[in-house]
Write a protein that holds these residues in place. Sequence first.
Motif, PDB file in Angstrom:
ATOM      1  N   ILE A   1      10.691  -5.737  -1.014  1.00 31.73           N
ATOM      2  CA  ILE A   1       9.825  -6.259   0.045  1.00 31.73           C
ATOM      3  C   ILE A   1      10.649  -6.997   1.095  1.00 31.73           C
ATOM      4  CG2 ILE A   1       8.045  -7.976   0.531  1.00 31.73           C
ATOM      5  CD1 ILE A   1       6.689  -7.152  -2.054  1.00 31.73           C
ATOM      6  N   CYS A   2      11.628  -7.789   0.648  1.00 30.90           N
ATOM      7  CA  CYS A   2      12.493  -8.506   1.598  1.00 30.90           C
ATOM      8  C   CYS A   2      13.218  -7.530   2.515  1.00 30.90           C
ATOM      9  CB  CYS A   2      13.508  -9.348   0.826  1.00 30.90           C
ATOM     10  SG  CYS A   2      12.856 -10.870   0.120  1.00 30.90           S
ATOM     11  N   LYS A   3      13.740  -6.453   1.923  1.00 28.86           N
ATOM     12  CA  LYS A   3      14.470  -5.465   2.716  1.00 28.86           C
ATOM     13  C   LYS A   3      13.539  -4.774   3.713  1.00 28.86           C
ATOM     14  CE  LYS A   3      17.769  -4.563  -1.008  1.00 28.86           C
ATOM     15  NZ  LYS A   3      18.230  -3.587  -2.041  1.00 28.86           N
ATOM     16  N   SER A   4      12.346  -4.414   3.259  1.00 29.67           N
ATOM     17  CA  SER A   4      11.398  -3.753   4.142  1.00 29.67           C
ATOM     18  C   SER A   4      10.951  -4.681   5.268  1.00 29.67           C
ATOM     19  CB  SER A   4      10.186  -3.273   3.336  1.00 29.67           C
ATOM     20  OG  SER A   4       9.283  -2.563   4.146  1.00 29.67           O
TER      21      SER A   4
ATOM     22  N   LYS B   1       0.837  -1.204   0.000  1.00 27.91           N
ATOM     23  CA  LYS B   1       0.000   0.000   0.000  1.00 27.91           C
ATOM     24  C   LYS B   1       0.871   1.253   0.000  1.00 27.91           C
ATOM     25  CE  LYS B   1      -2.702  -0.772   3.511  1.00 27.91           C
ATOM     26  NZ  LYS B   1      -3.770  -0.568   4.509  1.00 27.91           N
ATOM     27  N   ARG B   2       1.973   1.203   0.717  1.00 31.64           N
ATOM     28  CA  ARG B   2       2.859   2.366   0.791  1.00 31.64           C
ATOM     29  C   ARG B   2       3.778   2.445  -0.419  1.00 31.64           C
ATOM     30  NH1 ARG B   2       6.086   0.867   5.511  1.00 31.64           N
ATOM     31  NH2 ARG B   2       7.032   2.952   5.450  1.00 31.64           N
ATOM     32  N   PHE B   3       4.242   1.300  -0.906  1.00 31.26           N
ATOM     33  CA  PHE B   3       5.173   1.267  -2.033  1.00 31.26           C
ATOM     34  C   PHE B   3       4.645   0.287  -3.087  1.00 31.26           C
ATOM     35  CE2 PHE B   3       7.689   1.862   1.913  1.00 31.26           C
ATOM     36  CZ  PHE B   3       8.092   3.171   1.692  1.00 31.26           C
TER      37      PHE B   3
ATOM     38  N   ASN C   1      22.187  11.118   2.704  1.00 34.32           N
ATOM     39  CA  ASN C   1      22.465  11.976   3.857  1.00 34.32           C
ATOM     40  C   ASN C   1      21.197  12.614   4.400  1.00 34.32           C
ATOM     41  OD1 ASN C   1      25.258  11.547   3.849  1.00 34.32           O
ATOM     42  ND2 ASN C   1      25.579  13.129   2.305  1.00 34.32           N
ATOM     43  N   TRP C   2      20.323  13.071   3.499  1.00 35.37           N
ATOM     44  CA  TRP C   2      19.039  13.609   3.914  1.00 35.37           C
ATOM     45  C   TRP C   2      18.052  13.519   2.772  1.00 35.37           C
ATOM     46  CZ3 TRP C   2      23.065  17.261   3.058  1.00 35.37           C
ATOM     47  CH2 TRP C   2      22.861  18.147   2.006  1.00 35.37           C
ATOM     48  N   LEU C   3      16.803  13.390   3.119  1.00 32.61           N
ATOM     49  CA  LEU C   3      15.690  13.500   2.188  1.00 32.61           C
ATOM     50  C   LEU C   3      14.555  14.139   2.973  1.00 32.61           C
ATOM     51  CD1 LEU C   3      14.371  13.033  -0.539  1.00 32.61           C
ATOM     52  CD2 LEU C   3      13.781  10.721   0.179  1.00 32.61           C
TER      53      LEU C   3
ATOM     54  N   GLN D   1       7.288  12.948   6.365  1.00 29.59           N
ATOM     55  CA  GLN D   1       8.703  12.939   6.739  1.00 29.59           C
ATOM     56  C   GLN D   1       9.046  11.662   7.498  1.00 29.59           C
ATOM     57  OE1 GLN D   1      11.185  15.446   5.863  1.00 29.59           O
ATOM     58  NE2 GLN D   1      12.230  13.518   6.308  1.00 29.59           N
ATOM     59  N   THR D   2       8.137  11.190   8.339  1.00 29.38           N
ATOM     60  CA  THR D   2       8.356   9.923   9.032  1.00 29.38           C
ATOM     61  C   THR D   2       8.449   8.766   8.042  1.00 29.38           C
ATOM     62  OG1 THR D   2       7.172  10.711  10.994  1.00 29.38           O
ATOM     63  CG2 THR D   2       7.418   8.334  10.756  1.00 29.38           C
ATOM     64  N   GLU D   3       7.558   8.763   7.050  1.00 31.24           N
ATOM     65  CA  GLU D   3       7.587   7.712   6.032  1.00 31.24           C
ATOM     66  C   GLU D   3       8.862   7.793   5.199  1.00 31.24           C
ATOM     67  OE1 GLU D   3       5.740   5.254   5.738  1.00 31.24           O
ATOM     68  OE2 GLU D   3       3.745   5.687   6.555  1.00 31.24           O
ATOM     69  N   VAL D   4       9.268   9.014   4.841  1.00 29.06           N
ATOM     70  CA  VAL D   4      10.486   9.205   4.052  1.00 29.06           C
ATOM     71  C   VAL D   4      11.708   8.758   4.856  1.00 29.06           C
ATOM     72  CG1 VAL D   4      12.021  10.991   3.115  1.00 29.06           C
ATOM     73  CG2 VAL D   4       9.603  11.011   2.527  1.00 29.06           C
ATOM     74  N   ASP D   5      11.722   9.057   6.155  1.00 25.48           N
ATOM     75  CA  ASP D   5      12.830   8.619   7.002  1.00 25.48           C
ATOM     76  C   ASP D   5      12.934   7.094   7.024  1.00 25.48           C
ATOM     77  OD1 ASP D   5      13.440  11.234   7.600  1.00 25.48           O
ATOM     78  OD2 ASP D   5      12.425  11.240   9.545  1.00 25.48           O
ATOM     79  N   CYS D   6      11.793   6.421   7.049  1.00 26.79           N
ATOM     80  CA  CYS D   6      11.791   4.953   7.005  1.00 26.79           C
ATOM     81  C   CYS D   6      12.359   4.457   5.684  1.00 26.79           C
ATOM     82  CB  CYS D   6      10.367   4.421   7.197  1.00 26.79           C
ATOM     83  SG  CYS D   6       9.693   4.640   8.850  1.00 26.79           S
ATOM     84  N   TRP D   7      11.987   5.125   4.601  1.00 24.81           N
ATOM     85  CA  TRP D   7      12.484   4.739   3.267  1.00 24.81           C
ATOM     86  C   TRP D   7      13.987   4.961   3.176  1.00 24.81           C
ATOM     87  CZ3 TRP D   7      14.878   7.242  -0.819  1.00 24.81           C
ATOM     88  CH2 TRP D   7      14.882   6.558  -2.039  1.00 24.81           C
TER      89      TRP D   7
END
Length: 404
Positions: A94-97, A84-86, A174-176, A263-269
């Motif tokens: 998927i394995c990495k997540s 749903k997110r990706f 480094n940042w997103l 931003q929380t979702e992007v940090d997870c990615w």
Amino acid sequence: MPQKNQYKPCSPDESIQEPLRQYYELGLSDVKIAELLKEHYDTNNYGLSVITIQGLRKQWGMLSTHQQNHTPETIYNTIYEIRKRFPLCGIEGICKSLRIEHDICASQSSQTISQLLRMVESDEVKQRHHHGFHRCRLWAAGINDVWPQDQHDKWGWFGLWLHAGIEAFSGEINWLKVWWTNKNPRLIVKYYLDTWVPIITQSDQGTENYGVANAHTSIWHHLDPNLSGFEDILEHGVNNGWYDVNDVLENLLFRWVAIPWLQTEVDCWVSLKNKSAPHASRHKLLLHGIPALICANPSHFSAIDFKIPVLPELFDEMEAWYAPADHPVFELVLQVFHEHFSDLYSAISQLEVSIETFWDIFCNLLEHLHKWPNEWLTEIITHHNTTYGQEPDNMPLLPNIEAF
């Protein structure tokens, strides 16, 4: 006399438990973990065998793929949430997540995930096999030699703007960042100052990058006097007329709800990308491996780290000059707006913002927003236009920096 024990005692738990967990989360083998853990204890007095590592993993709840023994049925719900997110994520992603975000080990080469995907989305699996990629080249001598950075405006029509900085040699992000602008040089230089200092920063000639150029040059002068799925859900609300990016009040509310969540979702990615090796390529000349591991242990990859040691006081000086904390660009919304909506959100919603609840929460808050007195709303709009409605800061480059 009894023979002395030929093996060294095991290292104390407190010195190895946390790094062992970090290496386990990176998906490293027990052999590789045993090698890397030598940097975390005194090898003259202690030792760790691969068998000991296996026992400690099991004791501390870090089970292997075989020990977890997952089936398509046991991981279906988790994979459904990831998709749903990706929605374009393949088996490798998927394995990495599963490993990094959900502590689930499932081998990419096993049939568990591929069998599940072929059952529920056979057409999508076929399409992913036909993707093509264009290769480009970037030369870097080692870690922290070159940092490319750039803005990304694809979400601009939602009033959201992205900016990214990459460590080119390892591929570590480094940042997103997600924010309501990516054109203010004080904002961009803050992203840079929150990390560390490479030898070279690389960007286009846009004025939003002048702050980074100035701070980077100033630091060098001090040191050397001689010198997917989210876009779909956002688009769904816009297409249904729930959000008008040109309406100031709706835009403020959208920022307040969307940016912290995204931003929380992007940090997870970013964590997912930094903690997992990219797809192997025979065309890649640089080393292949996990970006975070390469940056943390460059010597294990025969790499050089060009990171510039800088005292915290110098970072503080650059931040006060180029990115002062009280600058309006660092405010998500007006403080009075934030206070009112924090209280309102606590009173009317017990839901956490997610890909499933975002528009429900937004529409609910918007309904209450329209009930507020017109005088108060007019005051907010006027204050917003006065504070945020101006062009980004005109930050000139330092003298003679243009030649670089």
